[in-house]
Design an enzyme around this catalytic site. Structure first.
Site, PDB file in Angstrom:
ATOM      1  N   SER A   1       3.801  20.642 -19.122  1.00 56.73           N
ATOM      2  CA  SER A   1       4.936  19.792 -19.467  1.00 56.73           C
ATOM      3  C   SER A   1       6.028  20.619 -20.155  1.00 56.73           C
ATOM      4  O   SER A   1       6.544  21.570 -19.567  1.00 56.73           O
ATOM      5  CB  SER A   1       4.453  18.627 -20.333  1.00 56.73           C
TER       6      SER A   1
ATOM      7  N   ASP B   1       4.576  10.826 -11.611  1.00 60.29           N
ATOM      8  CA  ASP B   1       5.074  11.522 -12.797  1.00 60.29           C
ATOM      9  C   ASP B   1       6.581  11.665 -12.657  1.00 60.29           C
ATOM     10  O   ASP B   1       7.076  12.085 -11.599  1.00 60.29           O
ATOM     11  CB  ASP B   1       4.411  12.895 -12.905  1.00 60.29           C
TER      12      ASP B   1
ATOM     13  N   HIS C   1       1.263  11.881 -15.328  1.00 61.18           N
ATOM     14  CA  HIS C   1       1.537  12.965 -16.269  1.00 61.18           C
ATOM     15  C   HIS C   1       0.433  13.067 -17.323  1.00 61.18           C
ATOM     16  O   HIS C   1      -0.018  12.058 -17.867  1.00 61.18           O
ATOM     17  CB  HIS C   1       2.878  12.719 -16.971  1.00 61.18           C
TER      18      HIS C   1
END
Length: 318
Positions: free
Chosen positions: A156, A251, A281
């Site tokens: 991320s 996501d 995610h």
């Protein structure tokens, strides 16, 4: 494809708990909530040969890090930057995942405790991550009990930081990692891609939460266009190391991660890229909750095995 059964159960449990999304909380509240979520994990942390807490020299003091050694003579050294939107997270919260990654790859993992926004806005996190990479490069023979390859990775926002420092290393011919592993990375500041606006993707990470993260990390919208904030916007991606990119079907960050993989391939970089169906995610680090995590770890382990063996495997896309 819809969310898989395990992910649907996770989302339902989150809804039943009335968990408040980060963008509706203060920063301290969001950090406390993340600690609570990760402290409830039931995943068994693999035993390590040794664990070492260190302080690396940073641009404004020291940058703490934790080095996880799965064996006495690891195959490589992975410098890992955790996720959390540049605002949340710490090495303590990601240690279980770091241990799992170390055990699965046979590589020592350096978890970097970079400074967080909004107390320390961009480029503080970038500079801390760069300093930690330089330190790991200088110390890797001691850390790994021999000369081993240097890899960089992150998930991320940590994937964003890994891509940024990897590009800086290539541009400066300094501490060059031989592979970068980017897990559902933030690669751009465009909040209006198809994956960002799709209702079915507003699951564990939403567009509103990413707006909140960006506003804390880099409030100046025009400054976000710089490659050291949005690596997808770099003019030239040639010369970057072999790259692994994992994305999740549901996501908001899916499209920018896959766009970065395509740009790398077009620039002549060897790329392993896979979209994991039915996942959202954060799936990779939920090692005790989502079966998709095992599939993602297996994919990373295969890529690392091939890389360290000097394999000539073609790029992998799905």
């Amino acid at each position: 494809m819809a969310l898989d059964e395990a992910t649907r159960a996770l989302v339902a449990a989150m809804a039943d708990s009335d968990a408040t999304p980060p963008h509706e909380l203060t920063v301290p509240e969001a950090r406390a909530a993340m600690v609570g979520q990760l402290s409830s994990t039931t995943a068994a942390a693999p035993e390590m040969h040794s664990v070492e807490d260190v302080e690396t020299a940073g641009p404004d003091g020291t940058v703490p890090a934790r080095v996880l050694h799965p064996v006495e003579s690891p195959r490589a050294l992975i410098v890992y930057y955790h996720g959390g939107g540049w605002v949340l997270g710490s090495v303590d919260e990601f240690e279980v995942f770091g241990r799992v990654l170390a055990a699965r790859t046979g590589c020592s993992v350096v978890l970097v405790d970079y400074r967080l926004a909004p107390e320390h806005r961009h480029p503080a996190a970038v500079e801390d991550c760069w300093a930690a990479l330089l330190w790991a490069d200088r110390e890797r023979e001691r850390l790994a009990a021999g000369p081993v390859p240097l890899l960089v990775a992150g998930d991320s926002a940590g994937g964003n930081l890994a891509a940024v420092v990897s590009a800086r290393a290539a541009a400066t011919a300094t501490a060059q990692p031989s592979m970068q592993i980017l897990v559902y990375p933030v690669t751009d500041c465009d909040l209006d891609t198809a994956s960002y606006t799709a209702p079915e993707n507003q699951v564990t990470l939403t567009r509103d939460t990413m707006i909140w993260f960006w506003d804390h990390y880099l409030p100046e919208v025009r400054a976000r266009l710089a490659p050291e904030a949005s690596p997808l916007r770099a003019e030239d991606l040639s010369g970057l190391p072999e790259t692994v990119v994992l994305t999740a079907e549901h996501d908001v960050l899916r499209d920018e991660g896959e766009a970065y993989a395509r740009r790398l391939e077009e620039a002549g970089v060897r790329v392993w890229q896979r979209r994991f169906p039915g996942q959202t995610h954060g799936f990779l680090t939920l090692v005790d909750t989502l079966p998709g995590s095992e599939a993602g770890l297996a994919y990373i382990a295969e890529a690392v095995d091939n890389h360290l063996a000097g394999g000539e495997r073609e790029s992998s896309s799905a």
